[in-house]
Each structure stands twice: as C-alpha cells, then as structure tokens.
Motif scaffolding. Sequence first.
Motif, mmCIF file in Angstrom:
data_model
loop_
_atom_site.group_PDB
_atom_site.id
_atom_site.type_symbol
_atom_site.label_atom_id
_atom_site.label_comp_id
_atom_site.label_asym_id
_atom_site.label_seq_id
_atom_site.Cartn_x
_atom_site.Cartn_y
_atom_site.Cartn_z
ATOM 1 N N LEU A 39 27.039 28.724 68.985
ATOM 2 C CA LEU A 39 27.343 29.905 68.179
ATOM 3 C C LEU A 39 27.586 31.146 69.033
ATOM 4 O O LEU A 39 27.696 32.246 68.495
ATOM 5 N N ILE A 40 27.697 30.981 70.352
ATOM 6 C CA ILE A 40 27.911 32.145 71.220
ATOM 7 C C ILE A 40 29.103 32.991 70.779
ATOM 8 O O ILE A 40 28.986 34.204 70.653
ATOM 9 N N PRO A 41 30.264 32.400 70.519
ATOM 10 C CA PRO A 41 31.408 33.245 70.130
ATOM 11 C C PRO A 41 31.196 33.978 68.808
ATOM 12 O O PRO A 41 31.873 34.954 68.519
ATOM 13 N N HIS A 42 30.258 33.500 68.009
ATOM 14 C CA HIS A 42 30.034 34.083 66.687
ATOM 15 C C HIS A 42 28.808 34.980 66.614
ATOM 16 O O HIS A 42 28.532 35.569 65.582
ATOM 17 N N ALA A 43 28.073 35.079 67.707
ATOM 18 C CA ALA A 43 26.864 35.899 67.722
ATOM 19 C C ALA A 43 27.221 37.381 67.807
ATOM 20 O O ALA A 43 28.324 37.747 68.219
ATOM 21 N N VAL A 44 26.295 38.224 67.444
ATOM 22 C CA VAL A 44 26.503 39.670 67.477
ATOM 23 C C VAL A 44 26.912 40.120 68.877
ATOM 24 O O VAL A 44 27.838 40.910 69.043
ATOM 25 N N ASP A 45 26.261 39.594 69.896
ATOM 26 C CA ASP A 45 26.578 39.978 71.270
ATOM 27 C C ASP A 45 27.480 38.959 71.970
ATOM 28 O O ASP A 45 27.659 38.992 73.178
ATOM 29 N N GLY A 46 28.079 38.070 71.212
ATOM 30 C CA GLY A 46 28.920 37.014 71.769
ATOM 31 C C GLY A 46 30.141 37.527 72.510
ATOM 32 O O GLY A 46 30.503 37.003 73.565
ATOM 33 N N TYR A 47 30.775 38.559 71.978
ATOM 34 C CA TYR A 47 31.957 39.121 72.626
ATOM 35 C C TYR A 47 31.601 39.634 74.020
ATOM 36 O O TYR A 47 32.302 39.358 74.991
ATOM 37 N N GLN A 48 30.499 40.341 74.117
ATOM 38 C CA GLN A 48 30.059 40.880 75.402
ATOM 39 C C GLN A 48 29.687 39.757 76.358
ATOM 40 O O GLN A 48 30.003 39.803 77.536
ATOM 41 N N TYR A 49 29.012 38.739 75.855
ATOM 42 C CA TYR A 49 28.638 37.588 76.687
ATOM 43 C C TYR A 49 29.886 36.928 77.269
ATOM 44 O O TYR A 49 29.956 36.641 78.471
ATOM 45 N N ILE A 50 30.883 36.697 76.435
ATOM 46 C CA ILE A 50 32.122 36.047 76.875
ATOM 47 C C ILE A 50 32.853 36.912 77.891
ATOM 48 O O ILE A 50 33.306 36.420 78.926
ATOM 49 N N ASN A 51 32.965 38.197 77.625
ATOM 50 C CA ASN A 51 33.622 39.097 78.581
ATOM 51 C C ASN A 51 32.905 39.099 79.925
ATOM 52 O O ASN A 51 33.545 39.037 80.979
ATOM 53 N N ASN A 52 31.588 39.179 79.909
ATOM 54 C CA ASN A 52 30.811 39.188 81.155
ATOM 55 C C ASN A 52 31.010 37.891 81.940
ATOM 56 O O ASN A 52 31.117 37.909 83.162
ATOM 57 N N LYS A 53 31.054 36.779 81.233
ATOM 58 C CA LYS A 53 31.243 35.480 81.876
ATOM 59 C C LYS A 53 32.625 35.401 82.528
ATOM 60 O O LYS A 53 32.760 34.938 83.663
ATOM 61 N N ILE A 54 33.655 35.873 81.839
ATOM 62 C CA ILE A 54 35.014 35.861 82.375
ATOM 63 C C ILE A 54 35.120 36.791 83.582
ATOM 64 O O ILE A 54 35.720 36.440 84.599
ATOM 65 N N ILE A 55 34.521 37.963 83.492
ATOM 66 C CA ILE A 55 34.533 38.908 84.617
ATOM 67 C C ILE A 55 33.845 38.286 85.830
ATOM 68 O O ILE A 55 34.339 38.373 86.952
ATOM 69 N N ALA A 56 32.708 37.644 85.630
ATOM 70 C CA ALA A 56 31.978 37.018 86.723
ATOM 71 C C ALA A 56 32.803 35.926 87.394
ATOM 72 O O ALA A 56 32.858 35.836 88.624
ATOM 73 N N VAL A 57 33.463 35.095 86.615
ATOM 74 C CA VAL A 57 34.294 34.029 87.182
ATOM 75 C C VAL A 57 35.470 34.606 87.939
ATOM 76 O O VAL A 57 35.812 34.139 89.034
ATOM 77 N N ASN A 58 36.088 35.641 87.421
ATOM 78 C CA ASN A 58 37.220 36.264 88.099
ATOM 79 C C ASN A 58 36.788 36.892 89.433
ATOM 80 O O ASN A 58 37.535 36.840 90.407
ATOM 81 N N LYS A 59 35.592 37.474 89.482
ATOM 82 C CA LYS A 59 35.095 38.054 90.737
ATOM 83 C C LYS A 59 34.896 36.967 91.781
ATOM 84 O O LYS A 59 35.219 37.143 92.942
ATOM 85 N N ILE A 60 34.377 35.823 91.371
ATOM 86 C CA ILE A 60 34.164 34.711 92.293
ATOM 87 C C ILE A 60 35.502 34.205 92.833
ATOM 88 O O ILE A 60 35.646 33.943 94.019
ATOM 89 N N LYS A 61 36.498 34.102 91.961
ATOM 90 C CA LYS A 61 37.815 33.595 92.373
ATOM 91 C C LYS A 61 38.524 34.562 93.309
ATOM 92 O O LYS A 61 39.357 34.158 94.111
ATOM 93 N N GLN A 62 38.220 35.854 93.232
ATOM 94 C CA GLN A 62 38.883 36.853 94.059
ATOM 95 C C GLN A 62 38.243 36.992 95.426
ATOM 96 O O GLN A 62 38.814 37.610 96.314
ATOM 97 N N MET A 63 37.072 36.430 95.613
ATOM 98 C CA MET A 63 36.389 36.552 96.907
ATOM 99 C C MET A 63 37.157 35.765 97.964
ATOM 100 O O MET A 63 37.646 34.667 97.688
ATOM 101 N N PRO A 64 37.257 36.335 99.171
ATOM 102 C CA PRO A 64 37.994 35.637 100.258
ATOM 103 C C PRO A 64 37.263 34.418 100.761
ATOM 104 O O PRO A 64 36.159 34.186 100.613
#
Length: 67
Positions: free
Chosen positions: A42-67
């Motif tokens: 139910l993460i996408p449907h939770a009250v804070d789900g949008y923020q959780y998903i955004n944070n997860k995507i940001i974290a993955v993108n930071k890892i991919k950008q590291m040299p």
Amino acid sequence: YHKIKDEEKFNCMFYYCPLYPMENCGGNYFLNNGIKVCTRCLIPHAVDGYQYINNKIIAVNKIKQMP
C-alpha cells in the motif's frame, strides 16, 4: 483493487508504482513464477507514499550518478 481500512487516508495518485522495477523497493511484494506481485503493498496509496517514492527515486538516481 486494495482493501483499505480508512478511505480518507487512501491516495490514488499513482496508476502503477514507479518503484516496480526496483528489486529493493521497500514494499510488501512476493514473486509468483518470477513475476513481482504487489497487491499486498500500500506504499503508493499511503498518506506519505508520494514522498516515500520520490525519496527512493532520488536516492537511486544519486547512486547512479556517482563516478
């Protein structure tokens, strides 16, 4: 379709979960013949789900950008 306890706190912003391709999405999923099944999550449907998903995507993108 998800069974929910409190319709006031149910968010339907996402038609699908943007985290589906991630193996470590943090959600409550299981594999059925190698296919990820997220009906228990139910993460996408939770009250804070949008923020959780955004944070997860940001974290993955930071890892991919590291040299």
